[in-house]
Design an enzyme around this catalytic site. Structure first.
Site, PDB file in Angstrom:
ATOM      1  N   PRO A 141       0.814  -1.218   0.000  1.00  0.00           N
ATOM      2  CA  PRO A 141       0.000   0.000   0.000  1.00  0.00           C
ATOM      3  C   PRO A 141       0.849   1.270   0.000  1.00  0.00           C
ATOM      4  CG  PRO A 141      -0.977  -1.608   1.454  1.00  0.00           C
ATOM      5  CD  PRO A 141       0.352  -2.182   1.027  1.00  0.00           C
ATOM      6  N   TYR A 142       1.993   1.251   0.691  1.00  0.00           N
ATOM      7  CA  TYR A 142       2.871   2.424   0.651  1.00  0.00           C
ATOM      8  C   TYR A 142       3.268   2.754  -0.778  1.00  0.00           C
ATOM      9  CZ  TYR A 142       7.136   5.156   0.705  1.00  0.00           C
ATOM     10  OH  TYR A 142       8.090   6.107   0.428  1.00  0.00           O
ATOM     11  N   GLY A 143       3.758   1.759  -1.515  1.00  0.00           N
ATOM     12  CA  GLY A 143       4.146   1.998  -2.905  1.00  0.00           C
ATOM     13  C   GLY A 143       2.973   2.456  -3.750  1.00  0.00           C
ATOM     14  N   THR A 145       0.419   4.237  -2.713  1.00  0.00           N
ATOM     15  CA  THR A 145       0.108   5.638  -2.417  1.00  0.00           C
ATOM     16  C   THR A 145       1.099   6.582  -3.096  1.00  0.00           C
ATOM     17  OG1 THR A 145       1.420   5.718  -0.354  1.00  0.00           O
ATOM     18  CG2 THR A 145      -0.896   5.030  -0.177  1.00  0.00           C
TER      19      THR A 145
END
Length: 328
Positions: A141-143, A145
């Site tokens: 999810p970080y990537g 975003t």
């Protein structure tokens, strides 16, 4: 005379961006909610406005009270593991926060933007050198975003709202001064420092990758070089109109985890042999930047090598952990 607004300027990378821009004669104002940043990272003569990019009214006051030329957005939650466990938190901060900031920029008529992105947008690229055209397939999810943030900037540009430069960081390490060193034990270098200080063996997560020594290969870049890339991006935006560019920020040289730990042992004087543990899910075997485009177009190049990164990071670590020098 106008300011560059550094959103997230009290953080590890943000503090270095503030230093680089001030050293170059630029006026800056910092916005930070201090949830992970520190007041100590912001010089006393730099305005620090404490608040969240999620607060549109707060941002409107910032833009009203300070003549802002452009924005450098470094605000983000960055822990990959946390993003898997708490994806909605990451999406709220990294995506919705950026949308609110872009909206505030639009209302204030501020058109220049440097966006802090990440090599995590690439996922597991099967190439020797990652170019800006390498397909993006983030694994966390970080990537996701960070990639959505790039899309937001591009969409705003197409609508005639902003000119932007996205900077995709590779593996950041080092410190411009001991006081600005990263205090968080989140990345490989401080993780190794932490274990060596405690007298325990550093961990290598898997040694059966398709690399020369079986451990993951990464492109490590000094945080001062990351900061100078932001300075180069702001100068380019000032000098050119209709800018919509994305650049890798790396050295274009790969180093394996085992090789990096050897450098750390040499610099620190701690020679505890690493132990190999299970792979971490989603770790690509190799991610190394093609950094030629940013050199051609912005005139930027990394100036620091790996030994510089480790030495400067170690000085910062020892400032906060004086017991770490016992093994030297």
């Amino acid at each position: 005379m106008s300011y560059w607004l550094i959103a997230g300027g009290a953080g590890f990378i943000g503090g270095h961006v503030v230093k680089a821009m001030r050293d170059a004669g630029e006026r800056v104002v910092v916005v930070d909610d201090l949830s992970t940043g520190s007041r100590a990272a912001v010089p006393e003569d730099v305005p620090l406005l404490v608040g969240s990019v999620l607060d549109g009214e707060f941002l409107a006051r910032v833009f009203r009270d300070h003549p802002v030329e452009g924005v450098v957005n470094l605000v983000a939650r960055t822990q990959v593991g946390e993003s898997v466990d708490l994806p909605l938190l990451h999406y709220r901060q990294n995506v919705e926060g950026f949308r609110v900031l872009l909206s505030a920029m639009e209302h204030a008529g501020v058109r220049k933007l440097v966006y802090s992105s990440s090599a995590s947008v690439y996922g597991m690229p099967d190439v020797d050198l990652v170019t800006e055209d390498t397909p993006c397939a983030p694994l966390s999810p970080y990537g996701e975003t960070k990639l959505i943030g790039e899309w937001l900037a591009r969409a705003a540009h197409r609508a005639g709202r902003v000119d932007f430069i996205n900077l995709r960081y590779f593996n950041v390490a080092g410190a411009a001064s001991p006081e600005l060193a990263d205090e968080r034990i989140l990345n490989l270098v401080p993780m190794v420092f932490d274990r060596l200080t405690a007298g325990t063996a550093p961990r290598i997560f898997g040694d059966d990758y398709a690399t020369p020594d079986g451990t993951c290969v990464r492109d490590y870049i000094h945080v001062a070089d990351i900061a100078s890339a932001h300075l180069a991006a702001t100068r380019h935006l000032r000098a050119h109109d209709d800018v919509a560019r994305t650049f890798n920020v790396g050295r274009g040289e790969g180093l394996s985890v085992r090789e990096l730990i050897c450098v750390i042992q040499d610099v620190t004087g701690h020679d505890i042999a690493p132990v190999v543990v299970e792979r971490r899910p989603g770790d690509p075997a190799k991610v190394v930047a093609d950094a030629a485009p940013i050199g051609r177009e912005l005139g930027w190049a990394a100036r620091h090598g790996v030994v510089d990164m480790i030495t400067s990071a170690w000085e910062g670590w020892c400032l906060r952990h004086p017991e770490a020098r016992r093994g030297v």
